[in-house]
Design an enzyme around this catalytic site. Structure first.
Site, PDB file in Angstrom:
ATOM      1  CB  CYS A  35      -6.764  -0.259   4.966  1.00  0.00           C
ATOM      2  SG  CYS A  35      -4.910  -0.951   5.352  1.00  0.00           S
ATOM      3  CG  HIS A  70      -1.993  -0.940   1.211  1.00  0.00           C
ATOM      4  ND1 HIS A  70      -3.218  -0.917   2.003  1.00  0.00           N
ATOM      5  CD2 HIS A  70      -2.135  -2.228   0.383  1.00  0.00           C
ATOM      6  CE1 HIS A  70      -3.939  -1.907   1.784  1.00  0.00           C
ATOM      7  NE2 HIS A  70      -3.201  -2.539   1.049  1.00  0.00           N
ATOM      8  CD  GLU A 115      -1.955   4.219   3.270  1.00  0.00           C
ATOM      9  OE1 GLU A 115      -2.943   4.163   3.609  1.00  0.00           O
ATOM     10  OE2 GLU A 115      -1.561   3.318   2.462  1.00  0.00           O
ATOM     11  CB  CYS A 120      -2.064   1.647   6.361  1.00  0.00           C
ATOM     12  SG  CYS A 120      -1.672   0.736   4.985  1.00  0.00           S
TER      13      CYS A 120
END
Length: 172
Positions: free
Chosen positions: A88, A58, A60, A91
């Site tokens: 999410c 992801h 992040e 993260c």
């Protein structure tokens, strides 16, 4: 919580939007992230689970990995993360473990957002670190980018399904 944003906040979020566009060009969901320490970019990334064959890739996570490598430390305790979509569960957990000080995100994520939308992870009381967060910076731009991406993706899927149905009906 919605905050009062500085010109620097907007500049870093605009960079995150640029990164999201880079990911979109590769067929990834357009999410970008920039991790800033003491006013300087320490790491950045865009969603790349498809191209990297990595479910944890992801935006992040990639920004934190880059920053940790740059700084030589997995603790990012004076950092602010700018991300185009509400983080999410995975993260948020990584941001807690890295001891990030602040997260600024653009658009909320009603299905998987874990700060304010689907879950409010930081309110659970079981984390040993809680970061400050602010929502809504350039939310319309980020939201439009995501909506357009998924609208195009659904149309492509519909055309693909229609095309295969036409091919199947021609085999009779």
């Amino acid at each position: 919580m919605t905050g009062t944003f500085t010109p620097a906040d907007e500049r870093f979020m605009r960079r995150a939007l640029e990164l999201a566009q880079e990911g979109e060009r590769l067929g990834e969901v357009p999410v970008g992230a920039v991790l800033v320490v003491d006013g300087h970019v320490a790491g950045e990334g865009f969603n790349a689970p498809i191209s990297r064959h990595d479910p944890t890739a992801h935006a992040e996570i990639l920004a934190m990995r880059a920053a940790a490598g740059c700084l030589g430390n997995y603790r990012l305790d004076n950092a602010t993360l700018y991300v185009t979509l509400e983080p999410c569960t995975m993260c948020v957990g990584a941001l807690v473990h890295a001891r990030v000080a602040r997260v600024v995100f653009a658009a909320t994520e009603p299905k998987a957002g874990s700060l304010v939308s689907a879950r409010r992870q930081l309110e659970s009381g079981y984390y040993n670190h809680v970061f400050a967060w602010e929502a809504g910076l350039l939310a319309e731009e980020a939201g439009a980018m995501l909506s357009d991406f998924f609208r195009r993706r659904r149309a492509e899927l519909k055309r693909a399904v229609s095309g295969s149905s036409l091919m199947e009906s021609g085999n009779d």
